[in-house]
Design an enzyme around this catalytic site. Structure first.
Site, PDB file in Angstrom:
ATOM      1  N   PHE A 127       0.848  -1.187   0.000  1.00  0.00           N
ATOM      2  CA  PHE A 127       0.000   0.000   0.000  1.00  0.00           C
ATOM      3  C   PHE A 127       0.889   1.244   0.000  1.00  0.00           C
ATOM      4  CE2 PHE A 127      -2.910   3.175   1.782  1.00  0.00           C
ATOM      5  CZ  PHE A 127      -3.957   3.026   0.887  1.00  0.00           C
ATOM      6  N   ASP A 196       1.625  -5.062   8.388  1.00  0.00           N
ATOM      7  CA  ASP A 196       0.433  -4.223   8.265  1.00  0.00           C
ATOM      8  C   ASP A 196      -0.768  -5.162   8.126  1.00  0.00           C
ATOM      9  OD1 ASP A 196      -1.695  -2.635   7.411  1.00  0.00           O
ATOM     10  OD2 ASP A 196      -0.446  -1.356   6.148  1.00  0.00           O
ATOM     11  N   TYR A 221     -11.292   0.865  10.455  1.00  0.00           N
ATOM     12  CA  TYR A 221     -12.520   1.228   9.729  1.00  0.00           C
ATOM     13  C   TYR A 221     -12.859   0.307   8.581  1.00  0.00           C
ATOM     14  CZ  TYR A 221      -9.146   3.797   6.767  1.00  0.00           C
ATOM     15  OH  TYR A 221      -8.086   4.158   5.970  1.00  0.00           O
ATOM     16  N   LYS A 222     -12.077  -0.718   8.347  1.00  0.00           N
ATOM     17  CA  LYS A 222     -12.395  -1.666   7.283  1.00  0.00           C
ATOM     18  C   LYS A 222     -13.221  -2.808   7.878  1.00  0.00           C
ATOM     19  CE  LYS A 222      -8.071  -0.557   4.879  1.00  0.00           C
ATOM     20  NZ  LYS A 222      -8.581   0.462   3.958  1.00  0.00           N
ATOM     21  N   ARG A 384     -12.354  -4.573  -7.533  1.00  0.00           N
ATOM     22  CA  ARG A 384     -12.084  -5.176  -6.233  1.00  0.00           C
ATOM     23  C   ARG A 384     -13.386  -5.368  -5.453  1.00  0.00           C
ATOM     24  NH1 ARG A 384      -8.357  -2.623  -1.464  1.00  0.00           N
ATOM     25  NH2 ARG A 384     -10.094  -1.154  -1.490  1.00  0.00           N
TER      26      ARG A 384
END
Length: 425
Positions: A127, A196, A221-222, A384
């Site tokens: 990322f 991560d 928050y995912k 995705r």
């Protein structure tokens, strides 16, 4: 071939189907983007209103004590620990994923400063914020960032490598690393590991202590459903936690914040990874999200929430892959996500040479919310789709593929409005 009736039968037999009732999901929406932002827990609005109106409005500053605001980072950290294979007292919820990565990577580099090692190794497809922060820290601390492809591990782990920094589940492909094997290889080479867990926590089983990892951070928050911009978390193995100060030595990470002494004395263990005054309202929302995931524990006893969720996640993603290949054949879609369960996160990523962004926009207009990630010279554009087993069912998968097939067959995605790029893709 699987039918709609087959999917409905699977939903009827699903032991986790009642967990969907914890969430507010808009009518007519098939939400396949929980890997970017989880949906709203029904408990969150009332809990946040209570914090605002009663604890803040009436309790005022007394609520740091009377409403237990002060220990929120550690209390929520203990809840996260149950999802990532950590022990109580090893995790704190605080700050953002990016800030926490800065802290733990700084600490790892500090440990290696006199080792003669000069490299931080990460994947080219990691990322971007992870790479930006690593690049900045390497520049500040005299290290060099070396970017590799996943297939180059573990061969690149030489005696030059100080830290191996990886995302457990790749954000763009959904490919998952073998954390235990890679950590062992890094340690054998004398390197430390920074993981991560942004696309892992609440999505796949994680075993930090069993894997003997060194440092980890993750997102709130995912899959943890903590709300947009929810606080993240940091974990440090106990063998490191009390040895090194993190670089953002704020008063909340002091051993005794209310002594108000002029010199910093770090809190013991992972508590020193706190920095400034904590965002109480945001932490209250995160706790509601964590509780939705931990509710799955009741379906799996001592094995924890993640084993039950993982079983359903794999079934959902298997079904999606099967249906796409059956019903969208000849439409130019290619599977990017690994088929092998041990190498797959909780998302399915498809590529297409033309129109990936517009196809996603056409699906969103139909209420099927996934997302798009731009490709580069080594990776095509990606459609995705995230599969959160807490609130998605097998009929949802069937209906999502039906919409995808229609968008492709009719050429609906070619319409001008679906080809105009939004600021957030």
């Amino acid at each position: 071939m699987t039918t709609l009736e087959d999917c409905r039968a699977l939903d009827a037999q699903d032991p986790l189907r009642a967990l969907r009732d914890q969430f507010t999901i808009p009518e007519g929406v098939l939400y396949l983007d929980g890997n970017s932002l989880g949906v709203l827990p029904k408990a969150a609005p009332a809990r946040i209103a209570e914090v605002v109106a009663k604890e803040w409005g009436e309790g005022l500053i007394r609520s740091w004590n009377t409403a237990s605001w002060f220990d929120l980072p550690q209390r929520l950290g203990d809840k996260v620990a149950r999802l990532i294979g950590a022990a109580p007292g090893e995790v704190v919820c605080t700050d953002s994923t990016s800030v926490n990565l800065y802290k733990v990577l700084f600490a790892a580099l500090s440990q290696q400063k006199d080792s003669g090692r000069t490299l931080v190794v990460s994947e080219r497809s990691n990322f971007p914020t992870d790479l930006y922060i690593a690049e900045s820290l390497c520049r500040e601390r005299g290290f060099t960032l070396k970017l590799i492809d996943a297939g180059e591990l573990p061969a690149v782990l030489t005696d030059e490598v100080a830290v191996l920094m990886l995302t457990h589940v790749n954000y763009r492909t959904g490919a998952m690393h073998d954390m235990k094997a890679i950590t062992a290889a890094a340690h054998a080479a004398g390197a430390l590991t920074v993981w991560d867990l942004a696309h892992s926590a609440g999505a796949v089983p994680v075993a930090l202590n069993n894997s003997n990892a060194d440092y980890a951070i993750g997102c709130g928050y995912k899959y943890l459903n903590g709300g947009p911009g929810a606080p993240a978390f940091a974990w440090v193995h106990t063998r490191h936690a009390g040895k090194f100060e993190q670089p953002l030595s704020g008063w909340w990470g002091h051993a005794a914040p209310f002594e108000f002494t002029p010199h910093y004395r770090p809190a013991p263990g992972v508590g020193r990874y706190l920095c400034g005054t904590q965002p109480v309202i945001a932490l209250a929302g995160l706790e509601c999200g964590l509780d939705t995931v931990l509710a799955a524990e009741s379906f799996n006893g001592s094995n924890g929430a993640m084993a039950a969720l993982r079983t359903k996640s794999l079934a959902l993603t298997d079904l999606f892959i099967q249906l796409v290949e059956e019903r969208c054949a000849g439409q130019g879609l290619s599977l990017v996500t690994p088929r092998e369960h041990a190498q797959r996160g909780s998302q399915v990523c498809l590529s297409r040479d033309e129109g990936a962004y517009a196809i996603v926009q056409a699906l969103i207009a139909r209420g099927v919310i996934g997302d798009y990630r731009a490709g580069d010279s080594q990776m095509p554009d990606i459609l995705r789709f995230g599969f959160t087993p807490l609130y998605l069912g097998f009929e949802d998968v069937w209906n999502s593929v039906e919409h995808l097939a229609q968008v492709l067959e009719t050429g609906e995605w070619r319409r001008a409005e679906f080809n105009r790029k939004n600021a957030v893709t």
